[in-house]
Structure formats: C-alpha cells, structure tokens
Design an enzyme around this catalytic site. Structure first.
Site, PDB file in Angstrom:
ATOM      1  N   HIS B  63      -7.669   3.939  24.286  1.00  0.00           N
ATOM      2  CA  HIS B  63      -6.884   3.157  23.324  1.00  0.00           C
ATOM      3  C   HIS B  63      -5.856   4.066  22.662  1.00  0.00           C
ATOM      4  CE1 HIS B  63      -9.925   4.940  20.755  1.00  0.00           C
ATOM      5  NE2 HIS B  63      -9.308   4.512  19.653  1.00  0.00           N
ATOM      6  N   HIS B  65      -4.981   4.868  19.501  1.00  0.00           N
ATOM      7  CA  HIS B  65      -5.085   5.574  18.220  1.00  0.00           C
ATOM      8  C   HIS B  65      -4.705   7.035  18.429  1.00  0.00           C
ATOM      9  CE1 HIS B  65      -7.896   2.474  16.106  1.00  0.00           C
ATOM     10  NE2 HIS B  65      -6.621   2.279  15.800  1.00  0.00           N
ATOM     11  N   ASP B  67      -5.752   9.884  17.477  1.00  0.00           N
ATOM     12  CA  ASP B  67      -6.734  10.917  17.823  1.00  0.00           C
ATOM     13  C   ASP B  67      -7.156  10.851  19.292  1.00  0.00           C
ATOM     14  OD1 ASP B  67      -7.954   8.472  16.966  1.00  0.00           O
ATOM     15  OD2 ASP B  67      -9.879   9.485  16.715  1.00  0.00           O
ATOM     16  N   ASP B 211     -13.505   3.816  21.659  1.00  0.00           N
ATOM     17  CA  ASP B 211     -14.025   3.449  20.343  1.00  0.00           C
ATOM     18  C   ASP B 211     -14.321   1.954  20.333  1.00  0.00           C
ATOM     19  OD1 ASP B 211     -13.362   6.016  19.789  1.00  0.00           O
ATOM     20  OD2 ASP B 211     -11.988   5.578  18.143  1.00  0.00           O
TER      21      ASP B 211
END
Ligand code: ZN
Ligand code: ZN
Lengths: 304, 304
Positions: B63, B65, B67, B211
């Site tokens: 994904h 994001h 991080d 996540d």
C-alpha cells in the site's frame, strides 16, 4: 550559531556517510534550526542526535537531485507524527513543491502543521530582524543554489555605569537611549546616546554551497564568510572528471575560500570512492591553497 | 527460499527498527530476489547485508503509506548507480507509478534499466513456470494488499535405474518420458511414463500481508501457508485502538494464522512504543492462539 552535518556523502549512501543534509543550529539566536538539503534517511540520522524535528522551521534545498531531497517527505511526515505544530517554510528551485505535494498526497499523509513553499531565484530570499539569506545560482547542470546566511550585527549593550556617572537614573529613559540617536533628558538637556552604547557585535556569515562545478565568480557569494561549506566530490587531480560531472575538486573548493577571504572552509559531499585513509590527503590538497580547511564527517558539529 | 527482514517497524523509523521492507530471496529457485515494500532507508539497510540491489527484479508494494514506499526512488536510483541492468517490474496499487515517475523526473534521475508498473487488483497478478503470486485486498483505510507467493510443485526426478531395468537406454527419449504422460518406445510399445517419475516435491507458500485491520475472511489468502508474515502493530489488549487505526493486534494476527492452518507465523510492523523487554510478551500473546509464532527483527533471515 552551530553547524551539524547529518550527511556528508555524494550520490548514494555508504556505511560511513549518508547523503547530504546540514543543520544550522540557531537555538541560541532565534530558538530554531534551519535545514539545508534533506537526502534520504536524514530523519534516521537525526535519531542519533539531540535535534528535535519540531525545532526545524525552515528548509533550504540547494537542488533537486535525489541525494538532496529524497528524505524530505519522510522527514516532514515524522515531524508531524511527533507532534510538530509550527509551520515550515521550504525554499528551493521550481519543481520542489510538486515533488513534496505528490509524495504527501499519494501516501495520504496529512501533516499536523502547514507548509509553505518559496520558489527562489538569485538575491535576498529571506530577511527578518536578525538574519538575511541570499541565494546565488551555481553551475551543476540542474538548477543549483548556494546560500549565504548573514546574521545582522548585534547592537551594543547599554553602558549603565556610564549613565549612572552622568546622574541618569534607571527607568524608561534607558530604553529610549538604546533605541534613539538623541534623547531629551527630564532636565531639558539633549544627549547624543552613542556615548552610552557599547560596541556592536558583528554578526556571523555562513555560506553553504549546493553541488557545483568551479566558476571564478562563485567566491562572491562567500566573501568574508566566517564559515564556507563547499562540496569536494573529487580530489585535486581529478579536475577533468569534476568538470564533466558538474562537481568540484578539493583544490577548487579551497580556491573559492581563498578568493572569498573566508575564515574557514569545510569540505563535504565526499565520494564513497574515498576511504578513511584518503581523507588526510584530501584535506592536505585543500590546505595547500587555503590552510584553515577541515573535512566534514556525519554528526560533526562546528561552532561558528 | 529465504525471507530477510530489512525493516520491521511501524509508521516511523526508530533506532532498532526501520520502516517496512521484506526480501524474498529466491536465488536458489530463480537467481533473483523479490522485494515487498520499500520504506525510507531500505537501501541503507541493504548496505549491512549481502543483498545485491541488481538481483532485485520484482518489487511488490502492499500500500502507498509513506513508511512502505518512501525508499523506492532512492533504491531504484542506487541500483542504477551500481550498474544494475536487468529490468524491474513494480506491482502495487493505483498511484504508485505516478509517485515513482514524479520523483525520478523531478530529480532528473535516469535509470540504467527499464521499469514496468503493474497496477494490481485481486487475483493472480503474476505467473511463470515456477511461481504464482496472488493478491488480495485487505482493510486499511487506504487500498492495501496481501500477497500469496506460491511455488509450484517441483516435478519428481526421472527414475533412471527403473528405466535401465526396463531396457530403455539413455537418450532423447528420457526427456520425452519426463514431459509426457505416455510415450511410444522405438519398439512400438506405448508406456505410461508415471512409473518412471519420482514423487513430486510440494512447492512452498509464503504469504505477506500489508497493513490491515482484522477481518474474518483474510485467513483465506494464507490457507496452508508454510510462512505467514502478518503485521502486529498493537498488543492483544489494544483491539479497539487497532480497529480505530486500521491495524491488527498480536492475537488477531495469530487468529489468522490458526484459521489458515499456516505452519508458521512471523509478526512484524512493530510499533516503536514497544521496547526490547515487551517483545517476549507480544509473542506470548500470539502463541496462546498459534504456538509457532516468532517476532521479526531487522536483518533476521528465515528459511522456508
Ligand atoms: Zn547534485
Ligand atoms: Zn499503513
């Protein structure tokens, strides 16, 4: 005023040198820190220092090569994560805002503070009552700037003993004496206040160059600097390579410092092709032209 | 097949855990390495391993994001700098290509190899003669995928002794026997080749979750996996927080492993709020549901 090197390597990270970032620690002067360039993993380097990301309120980018900007989205995100709330102003060439906004938007990152971008060109790009920052284009193939950070002269202290000797007692009049060339005393006497003000303290000048090829006129940005930070991607004998890749040699950096009559030169942006045992020689080359030279290492801190 | 954790932290880097990246080392199977996620400073982590960036030919992003992706532009640039020439295919959600292309374009980075993007959706996203990769959407607020990497069963070896016993001498016919269900011998006899092929070896299955919040049906992606890598951002008692922030607890990760009848579970994406002394307890929570659980650390390598 202090300078902290967070990354002193060129192009890509090595085990001993991260890619470029420098902190100008102005906590004493204005309770903030200014960052110059933000290569990948700058936030990781900060973990090993006492620098607080929320204290960084201005970021100056010299140019848009990846080794100078890829750490910016992560630094800004973590500053938010850690509760930073003061706005940040980011200065740099055209394209910088698009880079940062794209990274933040696509990763759905919402910062806890506002960011403002200033697309810079040559000249004064920032000024307040204590500091002035001047940008100058360099010669790096891609638009690249050097920054001259000028601390304004600090006014001298009020000579209280002298005032008392003249029977001028403490009170609001002292503030008037500090701020005006002449003041009328309660007695009606008009005084020249300069007799009661100590010598002003000269502000410091720090000059931070972006990546660049040597150019005769570049020294003008660094004139009389207390500290000049200049890239030295190549050794003295590699002038042709330096020219071809739009970088400088140790000797060229030293020539800029010399012509500028700078007080001190720190070499940075050191290529990973050089090892620990080469550093002495790199410094020696520069010292043959400009004696007060040092080579930066990650985490070293210099007081200006 | 081996798995190497390059980053096992959540959200932002700490001194002991970098942000997410996992390497699936397939050097034995197909001379390459596959990367899953590429948080900032993944290339820095690689400097402390024997991983060669040029060997990484596929990158799967769970994904977008920060991080999980902010290390991608730097990794790709350095792979080029170090002379990588094999093309790289990058799999991930919509927006990934725009992120990477913007970063490379604005920094004027020209790679020495080609990159191809595959915008994925649920189902089989890659297949060759040895491997199949299946993606499945998870529940993370932002589009997030889990990846099931299936090694195909390895055909059994040719039983040469058996063939010789039947007076079938070595020659091109052996290859035919290996590749066809029936073969006509020079004598005119038609044989069932299965008698001459040893037992096939079952391929391994590794499942790497992005996540996600816990969802009952997620176990389906991990059914019978030899190894399940699942996030555990929160401890067992923090189910409400996990739910609110679209993450999982140790116990929820273990429940997925148990329902999937996986052979082994590794917890990762560990929040910086947990310290060394907390890890034992986090593992214990998961083990109460699924005994064969370990917690990942940066640089640990597991053989599957
Ligand atoms: Zn550059
Ligand atoms: Zn996430």
């Amino acid at each position: 005023m202090q300078v902290v090197f967070l990354g002193t390597g060129a192009g890509l990270p090595s085990k001993s040198r991260n890619v470029t970032s420098v902190i100008l620690d102005l906590l004493q002067e204005n309770q903030s820190m200014w960052m110059f360039d933000c290569g990948e993993a700058t936030q990781h380097q900060i973990l090993h220092t006492n620098i607080k990301p929320r204290k960084v309120t201005k970021i100056f980018i010299t140019h848009l090569h990846g080794d100078h900007i890829y750490g910016l989205p992560g630094f800004l995100s973590s500053r938010s994560f850690q509760g930073g709330s003061d706005p940040v102003t980011i200065y740099g060439p055209e394209g910088l805002e698009q880079f940062v906004r794209t990274c933040l938007t696509i990763s759905q990152t919402h910062l806890s503070y506002s960011i403002k971008f200033v697309e810079i060109s040559d000249g004064i790009i920032y000024e307040d009552d204590k500091f002035k920052v001047i940008a100058q284009s360099l010669d790096h193939g891609i638009t690249s700037f050097g920054y001259r950070i000028v601390e304004k002269d600090l006014p001298g202290a009020l000579l209280v003993e002298e005032l008392k000797k003249q029977n001028i007692p403490p009170g609001p009049i002292y503030q008037q004496i500090k701020n005006n060339p002449t003041v009328t005393l309660p007695s009606g006497e008009v005084i020249d206040t300069s007799r009661f003000i100590g010598k002003s303290k000269q502000g410091k000048v720090v000059v931070i160059f972006g990546d660049t090829r040597f150019k005769e006129t570049h020294y003008l940005l660094a004139e009389n600097a207390d500290l000049l930070i200049h890239e030295a991607t190549f050794s003295g004998s590699q002038e042709e390579l330096a020219n071809e890749y739009y970088h400088s040699t140790t000797i060229q950096a030293a020539a800029i410092a010399k012509n500028a009559k700078a007080k001190k030169l720190i070499l940075t942006h050191i290529s990973a092709r050089f090892q620990e045992q080469d550093y002495e020689n790199l410094v020696k080359e520069a010292k043959s032209i400009f004696p007060n030279t040092e080579i930066a290492k990650d985490y070293t801190r210099f007081t200006v």
